[in-house]
Design an enzyme around this catalytic site. Structure first.
Site, PDB file in Angstrom:
ATOM      1  N   LEU A  41      32.657  42.745  50.928  1.00 19.92           N
ATOM      2  CA  LEU A  41      31.270  42.966  50.566  1.00 19.92           C
ATOM      3  C   LEU A  41      31.074  44.257  49.816  1.00 19.92           C
ATOM      4  O   LEU A  41      31.651  45.289  50.122  1.00 19.92           O
ATOM      5  CB  LEU A  41      30.443  42.992  51.855  1.00 19.92           C
ATOM      6  CG  LEU A  41      28.982  43.394  51.790  1.00 19.92           C
ATOM      7  CD1 LEU A  41      28.192  42.323  51.060  1.00 19.92           C
ATOM      8  CD2 LEU A  41      28.434  43.612  53.169  1.00 19.92           C
ATOM      9  N   LEU A  81      32.203  40.298  45.858  1.00 19.89           N
ATOM     10  CA  LEU A  81      33.369  41.172  45.822  1.00 19.89           C
ATOM     11  C   LEU A  81      32.882  42.608  45.896  1.00 19.89           C
ATOM     12  O   LEU A  81      31.773  42.912  45.442  1.00 19.89           O
ATOM     13  CB  LEU A  81      34.167  40.986  44.516  1.00 19.89           C
ATOM     14  CG  LEU A  81      34.826  39.630  44.244  1.00 19.89           C
ATOM     15  CD1 LEU A  81      35.523  39.672  42.884  1.00 19.89           C
ATOM     16  CD2 LEU A  81      35.809  39.261  45.336  1.00 19.89           C
ATOM     17  N   ASP A  82      33.707  43.478  46.418  1.00 16.91           N
ATOM     18  CA  ASP A  82      33.384  44.893  46.372  1.00 16.91           C
ATOM     19  C   ASP A  82      33.098  45.325  44.948  1.00 16.91           C
ATOM     20  O   ASP A  82      33.677  44.795  43.995  1.00 16.91           O
ATOM     21  CB  ASP A  82      34.567  45.731  46.857  1.00 16.91           C
ATOM     22  CG  ASP A  82      34.499  46.061  48.332  1.00 16.91           C
ATOM     23  OD1 ASP A  82      33.390  46.119  48.880  1.00 16.91           O
ATOM     24  OD2 ASP A  82      35.564  46.259  48.927  1.00 16.91           O
ATOM     25  N   LYS A  83      32.264  46.325  44.827  1.00 14.85           N
ATOM     26  CA  LYS A  83      31.988  46.899  43.510  1.00 14.85           C
ATOM     27  C   LYS A  83      33.281  47.271  42.804  1.00 14.85           C
ATOM     28  O   LYS A  83      33.451  47.038  41.602  1.00 14.85           O
ATOM     29  CB  LYS A  83      31.093  48.129  43.663  1.00 14.85           C
ATOM     30  CG  LYS A  83      30.769  48.850  42.363  1.00 14.85           C
ATOM     31  CD  LYS A  83      29.868  50.041  42.620  1.00 14.85           C
ATOM     32  CE  LYS A  83      29.546  50.781  41.329  1.00 14.85           C
ATOM     33  NZ  LYS A  83      28.664  51.945  41.558  1.00 14.85           N
TER      34      LYS A  83
END
Length: 345
Positions: free
Chosen positions: A17, A164-166
């Site tokens: 996240l 998705l993660d940044k």
């Protein structure tokens, strides 16, 4: 594709996240008791220190909206003289902002009238959130897709069914129609999605292949981090395989690890690799101790300023046409450069 995991619920899949993508919080109330010694002063001035998380300007606005009460009676004049008693301030949830369309380049792998698949760049947040109001994938999709995306999946996250993660790169799918949104959400909730990630890790997990099956939730010691928990949290399953060792085989300095997700939890791969003593290289949150000096120098030379994690494969059955789709992208330049250097160890 993996079967459902009993008891797991990923209606909005949250694997790795975005750190700045926490959902809008619920409204809440704050209570403060004003003693007789402070009575008679201007109300907003005397209440401000009692509600330290609310700015004075915000406090004035909330009082003007009728959200303050004294012993159960509404108070709507911030400039009135304060009376002793119990004050209750109702703080509403922040309203989600309507994302704006922005002309941001996208690497599009597939698109039809129902969905779009992109190779998300590292550094791009998936959707607007506090601290990242724009420049996100959602802003780019709104510009590219136009009105067809508006309203699909809600105001703040139109079209988004997983994240998705940044700072994690790789393949993502977004919905362009309600039927696709519902179908993709169901695929993610039943874990009927093929998702494979490539990670470059400090050292190598032992054994070289296996399944990590734990509970993941907020870290008791740091609410901004996730952690493996003995009790509580949500079940998280990662299947991993070391594809390459870098450095002495008996004590590798780094490794390339393929991670296949069976569930999708916040920061799942990063937490699971760290739990094996082999966090993703350059991970600013879960990296713990530093890698070997030679590896640190290679990270700097490659210009890798993020966790070495890439969503390499995404496969699923098209929720409308029934076509089997599979997309694979290589790691971007920073990870590729680092791996090339690691291969010289």
């Amino acid at each position: 594709m993996k079967p459902p995991v009993n008891g797991a619920d990923d209606t909005l899949d949250d694997d790795v996240l975005d750190g700045d993508a926490s959902p809008v919080g619920d409204g809440h109330s704050l209570t403060a008791d004003l003693p007789d010694s402070l009575a008679g002063q201007r109300l907003d001035k005397v209440l401000a220190p009692l509600f330290p998380d609310i700015s004075r300007a915000r406090l004035q606005a909330l009082i003007g909206e009728g959200r303050l009460s004294l012993d159960g009676q509404p108070v709507n004049d911030a400039s009135r003289k304060a009376k002793a008693g119990t004050y209750v301030l109702e703080v509403p949830p922040p309203a989600p902002a309507e994302p704006e369309a922005q002309a941001i380049p996208l690497t599009i792998l597939y698109e039809d009238e129902h969905l779009i698949v992109v190779d998300k760049a590292a550094g791009m947040a998936v959707h607007p959130a506090p601290g990242t109001p724009d420049g996100t994938l959602v802003n780019a999709l709104l510009h590219h897709c136009g009105d067809s995306l508006s309203g699909i999946g809600g105001v703040a996250r139109p079209g988004i069914v997983h994240r998705l993660d940044k700072d994690t790169s790789g393949v993502m799918v977004a919905a362009k129609s309600d039927v696709a949104h519902q179908g993709l959400s169901k695929l993610f909730s039943t874990h009927d999605i093929d998702r494979l990630y490539v990670a470059l890790t400090r050292g190598a997990p032992s054994p070289a292949s296996g399944t990590i099956d734990t509970q993941i939730g907020r870290s008791p010691g740091d609410r901004k981090k996730m952690a493996v928990l003995r009790a509580g949290g949500r079940r998280a399953i990662t299947h991993y395989q070391v594809e390459a060792f870098f450095g002495p085989l008996e004590r590798p300095l780094a490794a390339r690890v393929a991670c296949r997700l069976e569930t999708g939890r916040t920061h799942q791969i990063r937490v699971h690799m760290a739990s094996k003593g082999s966090p993703c290289l350059a991970d600013p949150v879960y990296g713990a101790s530093q890698p070997a000096q030679a590896v640190r120098e290679m990270i700097a030379a490659a210009g890798l300023g993020r966790q070495a994690l890439h969503a390499a494969v995404l496969g699923f059955v098209h929720p409308v046409t029934g076509q089997t789709l599979r997309f694979e992208t290589p790691p971007p330049a920073d990870m590729a450069a680092l791996q090339a250097d690691l291969e010289t160890l």
